[in-house]
Design a protein around this motif. Sequence first.
Motif, PDB file in Angstrom:
ATOM      1  N   LEU A   1       8.471   4.811   3.136  1.00  0.00           N
ATOM      2  CA  LEU A   1       8.395   4.688   4.591  1.00  0.00           C
ATOM      3  C   LEU A   1       9.269   5.764   5.212  1.00  0.00           C
ATOM      4  O   LEU A   1      10.454   5.884   4.865  1.00  0.00           O
ATOM      5  CB  LEU A   1       8.891   3.321   5.062  1.00  0.00           C
ATOM      6  CG  LEU A   1       8.213   2.065   4.515  1.00  0.00           C
ATOM      7  CD1 LEU A   1       8.786   0.828   5.197  1.00  0.00           C
ATOM      8  CD2 LEU A   1       6.700   2.134   4.690  1.00  0.00           C
TER       9      LEU A   1
ATOM     10  N   ASP B   1       0.814  -1.227   0.000  1.00  0.00           N
ATOM     11  CA  ASP B   1       0.000   0.000   0.000  1.00  0.00           C
ATOM     12  C   ASP B   1       0.842   1.270   0.000  1.00  0.00           C
ATOM     13  O   ASP B   1       0.285   2.373  -0.085  1.00  0.00           O
ATOM     14  CB  ASP B   1      -0.920   0.024   1.217  1.00  0.00           C
ATOM     15  CG  ASP B   1      -1.919  -1.109   1.219  1.00  0.00           C
ATOM     16  OD1 ASP B   1      -2.258  -1.595   0.121  1.00  0.00           O
ATOM     17  OD2 ASP B   1      -2.362  -1.520   2.314  1.00  0.00           O
ATOM     18  N   TYR B   2       2.173   1.148   0.101  1.00  0.00           N
ATOM     19  CA  TYR B   2       3.011   2.333   0.302  1.00  0.00           C
ATOM     20  C   TYR B   2       4.221   2.338  -0.629  1.00  0.00           C
ATOM     21  O   TYR B   2       4.773   1.295  -0.976  1.00  0.00           O
ATOM     22  CB  TYR B   2       3.473   2.419   1.762  1.00  0.00           C
ATOM     23  CG  TYR B   2       2.288   2.557   2.701  1.00  0.00           C
ATOM     24  CD1 TYR B   2       1.638   3.780   2.851  1.00  0.00           C
ATOM     25  CD2 TYR B   2       1.778   1.455   3.379  1.00  0.00           C
ATOM     26  CE1 TYR B   2       0.525   3.906   3.668  1.00  0.00           C
ATOM     27  CE2 TYR B   2       0.672   1.571   4.204  1.00  0.00           C
ATOM     28  CZ  TYR B   2       0.046   2.796   4.348  1.00  0.00           C
ATOM     29  OH  TYR B   2      -1.057   2.920   5.149  1.00  0.00           O
ATOM     30  N   ASP B   3       4.623   3.562  -1.012  1.00  0.00           N
ATOM     31  CA  ASP B   3       5.825   3.776  -1.816  1.00  0.00           C
ATOM     32  C   ASP B   3       7.002   4.243  -0.964  1.00  0.00           C
ATOM     33  O   ASP B   3       8.156   3.977  -1.311  1.00  0.00           O
ATOM     34  CB  ASP B   3       5.579   4.850  -2.889  1.00  0.00           C
ATOM     35  CG  ASP B   3       4.462   4.482  -3.841  1.00  0.00           C
ATOM     36  OD1 ASP B   3       4.352   3.287  -4.185  1.00  0.00           O
ATOM     37  OD2 ASP B   3       3.686   5.387  -4.221  1.00  0.00           O
TER      38      ASP B   3
ATOM     39  N   SER C   1      -0.730   9.841   0.127  1.00  0.00           N
ATOM     40  CA  SER C   1      -1.559   8.737   0.602  1.00  0.00           C
ATOM     41  C   SER C   1      -0.792   7.416   0.599  1.00  0.00           C
ATOM     42  O   SER C   1      -1.264   6.430   1.168  1.00  0.00           O
ATOM     43  CB  SER C   1      -2.826   8.603  -0.256  1.00  0.00           C
ATOM     44  OG  SER C   1      -2.514   8.115  -1.551  1.00  0.00           O
ATOM     45  N   ARG C   2       0.399   7.418  -0.029  1.00  0.00           N
ATOM     46  CA  ARG C   2       1.217   6.216  -0.094  1.00  0.00           C
ATOM     47  C   ARG C   2       2.524   6.390   0.689  1.00  0.00           C
ATOM     48  O   ARG C   2       3.555   5.810   0.356  1.00  0.00           O
ATOM     49  CB  ARG C   2       1.484   5.825  -1.553  1.00  0.00           C
ATOM     50  CG  ARG C   2       0.203   5.371  -2.271  1.00  0.00           C
ATOM     51  CD  ARG C   2       0.502   4.863  -3.674  1.00  0.00           C
ATOM     52  NE  ARG C   2       1.405   3.724  -3.687  1.00  0.00           N
ATOM     53  CZ  ARG C   2       1.053   2.460  -3.478  1.00  0.00           C
ATOM     54  NH1 ARG C   2      -0.225   2.164  -3.220  1.00  0.00           N
ATOM     55  NH2 ARG C   2       1.933   1.483  -3.526  1.00  0.00           N
ATOM     56  N   VAL C   3       2.439   7.202   1.735  1.00  0.00           N
ATOM     57  CA  VAL C   3       3.559   7.407   2.660  1.00  0.00           C
ATOM     58  C   VAL C   3       3.146   6.900   4.033  1.00  0.00           C
ATOM     59  O   VAL C   3       2.071   7.251   4.535  1.00  0.00           O
ATOM     60  CB  VAL C   3       3.952   8.900   2.750  1.00  0.00           C
ATOM     61  CG1 VAL C   3       5.053   9.101   3.791  1.00  0.00           C
ATOM     62  CG2 VAL C   3       4.405   9.415   1.392  1.00  0.00           C
ATOM     63  N   LEU C   4       3.997   6.088   4.642  1.00  0.00           N
ATOM     64  CA  LEU C   4       3.731   5.549   5.979  1.00  0.00           C
ATOM     65  C   LEU C   4       4.834   5.982   6.922  1.00  0.00           C
ATOM     66  O   LEU C   4       6.013   5.747   6.661  1.00  0.00           O
ATOM     67  CB  LEU C   4       3.668   4.019   5.943  1.00  0.00           C
ATOM     68  CG  LEU C   4       3.452   3.312   7.292  1.00  0.00           C
ATOM     69  CD1 LEU C   4       2.047   3.592   7.827  1.00  0.00           C
ATOM     70  CD2 LEU C   4       3.698   1.809   7.161  1.00  0.00           C
TER      71      LEU C   4
ATOM     72  N   ASP D   1      -0.358   8.422   7.130  1.00  0.00           N
ATOM     73  CA  ASP D   1      -0.612   7.189   7.870  1.00  0.00           C
ATOM     74  C   ASP D   1       0.558   6.892   8.805  1.00  0.00           C
ATOM     75  O   ASP D   1       1.712   7.250   8.523  1.00  0.00           O
ATOM     76  CB  ASP D   1      -0.794   6.009   6.913  1.00  0.00           C
ATOM     77  CG  ASP D   1      -2.146   6.015   6.227  1.00  0.00           C
ATOM     78  OD1 ASP D   1      -2.995   6.838   6.596  1.00  0.00           O
ATOM     79  OD2 ASP D   1      -2.330   5.192   5.301  1.00  0.00           O
TER      80      ASP D   1
END
Length: 289
Positions: free
Chosen positions: A20, A16-18, A222-225, A244
């Motif tokens: 971290l 879900d993420y590009d 939206s794709r950063v955790l 997130d």
Amino acid sequence: MTLPHALNGLGDIAADYDILLCDVWGVIHDGRESWPAACDALSRFNRDHGHVVLISNSPRPASDVVAQLDRLGAPRESWRAFVTSGDATRMVLAKRAPGPVWMIGPDRDWPLYEGLGLVTARDASDAAFISVTGPVDDETETPEDYRERLSAGVARDLELICANPDRVVQRGDKLIYCGGALADLYESLGGRVTMAGKPFGPIYELAMAEGQRLLGRPVDRSRVLCIGDGVVTDVLGANRQALDCLFVAQGIHGDAARGPDGRLDAGRAADLLKAETTYARYATLDLMW
């Protein structure tokens, strides 16, 4: 109260993420040794999914902290870029050169000031502002050891720049005080404090710039955790950036989020977050795949 989703491991959500944005101390090492499972999880994400940007409240520039990670055995393949509170704070300090600045912290943090053209003050009496990286001797000193000296800075209305917003970190089995604890004391005395590390915006601007460089395109937020164990730094910073967050609930919190079965208790993790009015989408005891 919305409970964080308890993860079996990072692999549950990696697709879900590009990017971290991963904390360092308390997530991949404890100041004495690195944790293989956490390093492996980041290495696997780098290999199969995206890019890991380490984002640390270390008061030193990232280039100076890499050697520490190497000594602790954290493999280079577990991260692709590294930004620190020291990097962000150097920009703040440079705007205030030549000072003079009253520097409080251990000798190992002096790379923070290299090349900035700052003049050193002896104490509050001849300083234009104060810069704190942490206690001089973090193995023995507490914020109370600085009350009288910091009170002199408040009396002169000196701004205090804190290069490490962390209050405490775990070193082995011991919690030690960091710069944020001294900044808290200074504020409680009526002083003015400026910080650029987590949870404040400047360090995230640096981290996102690194993410864009690695991706070769603008970052989809939206794709950063964000991953971290500090509620008032990592989690609050993620909330302020509308990103997130994966809350590593052991770290500095010990067993506070562990249930009777030895696994993460989402309710207990939520209680740790609620105490600072924060929220994390996910939670785990320790970072692993």
